[in-house]
Design a protein around this motif. Structure first.
Motif, PDB file in Angstrom:
ATOM      1  N   LEU A 188      48.507  20.389  51.651  1.00  0.00           N
ATOM      2  CA  LEU A 188      48.016  21.666  51.171  1.00  0.00           C
ATOM      3  C   LEU A 188      48.957  22.203  50.093  1.00  0.00           C
ATOM      4  O   LEU A 188      50.142  21.863  50.072  1.00  0.00           O
ATOM      5  N   PRO A 189      48.445  23.049  49.191  1.00  0.00           N
ATOM      6  CA  PRO A 189      49.322  23.656  48.189  1.00  0.00           C
ATOM      7  C   PRO A 189      50.434  24.468  48.865  1.00  0.00           C
ATOM      8  O   PRO A 189      50.323  24.837  50.043  1.00  0.00           O
ATOM      9  N   ALA A 190      51.463  24.750  48.119  1.00  0.00           N
ATOM     10  CA  ALA A 190      52.559  25.567  48.646  1.00  0.00           C
ATOM     11  C   ALA A 190      52.019  26.931  49.075  1.00  0.00           C
ATOM     12  O   ALA A 190      50.995  27.392  48.577  1.00  0.00           O
ATOM     13  N   GLU A 191      52.715  27.550  50.002  1.00  0.00           N
ATOM     14  CA  GLU A 191      52.237  28.799  50.603  1.00  0.00           C
ATOM     15  C   GLU A 191      51.880  29.859  49.566  1.00  0.00           C
ATOM     16  O   GLU A 191      50.812  30.468  49.628  1.00  0.00           O
ATOM     17  N   ARG A 192      52.755  30.095  48.616  1.00  0.00           N
ATOM     18  CA  ARG A 192      52.505  31.125  47.614  1.00  0.00           C
ATOM     19  C   ARG A 192      51.237  30.810  46.808  1.00  0.00           C
ATOM     20  O   ARG A 192      50.398  31.677  46.572  1.00  0.00           O
ATOM     21  N   ARG A 223      55.640  19.314  58.043  1.00  0.00           N
ATOM     22  CA  ARG A 223      56.759  18.377  57.991  1.00  0.00           C
ATOM     23  C   ARG A 223      57.950  19.073  57.363  1.00  0.00           C
ATOM     24  O   ARG A 223      57.836  19.666  56.295  1.00  0.00           O
ATOM     25  N   HIS A 224      59.083  18.983  58.021  1.00  0.00           N
ATOM     26  CA  HIS A 224      60.282  19.659  57.541  1.00  0.00           C
ATOM     27  C   HIS A 224      60.618  19.200  56.122  1.00  0.00           C
ATOM     28  O   HIS A 224      60.867  18.026  55.873  1.00  0.00           O
ATOM     29  N   GLY A 225      60.587  20.141  55.209  1.00  0.00           N
ATOM     30  CA  GLY A 225      60.881  19.837  53.819  1.00  0.00           C
ATOM     31  C   GLY A 225      59.769  19.105  53.101  1.00  0.00           C
ATOM     32  O   GLY A 225      59.917  18.750  51.933  1.00  0.00           O
ATOM     33  N   GLY A 226      58.626  18.868  53.804  1.00  0.00           N
ATOM     34  CA  GLY A 226      57.550  18.092  53.197  1.00  0.00           C
ATOM     35  C   GLY A 226      56.226  18.822  53.104  1.00  0.00           C
ATOM     36  O   GLY A 226      55.216  18.221  52.751  1.00  0.00           O
ATOM     37  N   GLY A 227      56.210  20.107  53.448  1.00  0.00           N
ATOM     38  CA  GLY A 227      54.996  20.891  53.322  1.00  0.00           C
ATOM     39  C   GLY A 227      54.048  20.739  54.504  1.00  0.00           C
ATOM     40  O   GLY A 227      54.383  20.147  55.537  1.00  0.00           O
ATOM     41  N   THR A 228      52.841  21.265  54.317  1.00  0.00           N
ATOM     42  CA  THR A 228      51.813  21.244  55.360  1.00  0.00           C
ATOM     43  C   THR A 228      50.734  20.232  55.003  1.00  0.00           C
ATOM     44  O   THR A 228      50.216  20.230  53.887  1.00  0.00           O
ATOM     45  N   HIS A 229      50.374  19.391  55.961  1.00  0.00           N
ATOM     46  CA  HIS A 229      49.420  18.309  55.729  1.00  0.00           C
ATOM     47  C   HIS A 229      48.295  18.367  56.757  1.00  0.00           C
ATOM     48  O   HIS A 229      48.468  18.883  57.864  1.00  0.00           O
ATOM     49  N   LEU A 262      39.011  17.751  52.683  1.00  0.00           N
ATOM     50  CA  LEU A 262      40.406  17.525  53.038  1.00  0.00           C
ATOM     51  C   LEU A 262      40.449  16.388  54.043  1.00  0.00           C
ATOM     52  O   LEU A 262      39.760  16.427  55.067  1.00  0.00           O
ATOM     53  N   ARG A 263      41.243  15.369  53.756  1.00  0.00           N
ATOM     54  CA  ARG A 263      41.332  14.196  54.623  1.00  0.00           C
ATOM     55  C   ARG A 263      42.715  14.115  55.238  1.00  0.00           C
ATOM     56  O   ARG A 263      43.666  14.729  54.757  1.00  0.00           O
ATOM     57  N   ASP A 264      42.823  13.314  56.302  1.00  0.00           N
ATOM     58  CA  ASP A 264      44.098  13.216  56.993  1.00  0.00           C
ATOM     59  C   ASP A 264      45.180  12.766  56.022  1.00  0.00           C
ATOM     60  O   ASP A 264      44.994  11.852  55.225  1.00  0.00           O
ATOM     61  N   GLY A 265      46.307  13.465  56.094  1.00  0.00           N
ATOM     62  CA  GLY A 265      47.430  13.162  55.210  1.00  0.00           C
ATOM     63  C   GLY A 265      47.452  13.998  53.951  1.00  0.00           C
ATOM     64  O   GLY A 265      48.493  14.075  53.274  1.00  0.00           O
TER      65      GLY A 265
END
Length: 277
Positions: free
Chosen positions: A36-40, A69-75, A30-33
């Motif tokens: 990650l997949p959606a929580e579910r 990121r709001h509305g952009g998932g987890t990075h 996993l690299r910066d930026g």
């Protein structure tokens, strides 16, 4: 295997999830930026409940390894480059002599990386490098300069990954971040030198072939030869750029002077004609 995540077999706790994701970041998977997949979906892949996953993600975010990121998932957070704090980066950028030290450092560290990669690269590593070289060749053939420059950095990062040494990997990444951000020499100028693009492509291929063939000595030599060329080319590009700057100043000055002389002559001529008439 279609996912980089694995099921937590025994202790299905937030700590177990944290350790797995930390390992993927440390190993350079996993690299910066990277998002990650959606929580579910991620909870399903790791085989934990969503509350446990949420706690793990919060812990990783608190450690500065993830950002939401709001509305952009987890990075994955931008942790690369933090090895050089902003004041140090500014000092490096403002002192031209730092470029020589940077290239000297790269020459030594990349020689080690290529040598280690030639000893340790797996079949998957070689496949990854082969794909990068193929894209580099395509960018070269289609004269896609921007892609060629981006792939250049990607290739060197991949060589660092193939060395399978965590410290080396992340040190190189921070080093290349400075390059990608334009802190040092202008890569655009180097690529503009006659024959430079062809030479750089050949050098990258030589590094790849040495790694693929498992030849540490050849890998080390190819890496050193590559940086030696970059050192020479950066000096040449700097000289050429300086020559161009001086030439432009001369042209501007001479054009201005000639224009004034012409205006002056025209003025005198008109006055003489008036007096004659």
């Amino acid at each position: 295997m279609d996912t980089i995540f694995s099921r937590v077999e025994h202790s299905r706790t937030a700590d177990a999830v944290v350790r797995q994701i930390e390992g993927l970041i440390l190993e350079g998977v996993l690299r910066d930026g990277d998002r990650l997949p959606a929580e579910r979906e991620l909870a399903s892949r790791i085989d934990v409940s969503r509350p446990i996953l949420r706690n793990a993600l919060k812990a990783l975010e608190a450690k500065g390894l993830l950002v939401t990121r709001h509305g952009g998932g987890t990075h994955v957070a931008n942790i690369v480059g933090e090895v050089f704090a902003a004041p140090v980066r500014e000092l490096i950028a403002s002192h031209p002599e730092a470029t020589a030290d940077y290239l000297e450092y790269r020459r030594e560290i990349e020689a080690v990386a290529a040598e280690m990669a030639a000893r340790r690269a797996t079949e998957a590593d070689n496949a990854l490098l082969g794909d990068i070289i193929a894209r580099m060749e395509h960018a070269h053939a289609t004269a896609d300069f921007e892609a060629e420059v981006e792939i250049d950095v990607e290739f060197h990062n991949a060589v660092g990954e193939c060395a399978h040494n965590f410290v080396l990997l992340h040190t190189l990444r921070s080093c290349y971040r400075l390059l990608a951000d334009g802190v040092f020499y202008s890569r655009a100028r180097i690529y503009d030198l006659p024959g430079a693009r062809e030479s750089l492509l050949a050098q990258h291929k030589a590094i790849f072939l040495a790694i693929r063939d498992g030849d540490p000595a050849a890998g080390r030599k190819a890496a050193i030869d590559h940086i030696a060329y970059v050192q020479m080319a950066s000096t040449e590009a700097e000289r050429t750029g300086e020559w161009e700057r001086i030439s432009q100043l001369r042209l501007r000055q001479r054009s201005g002077v000639e224009g004034k002389r012409q205006t002056s002559k025209t003025g005198r001529s008109v006055a003489a004609d008036t007096q004659t008439g």
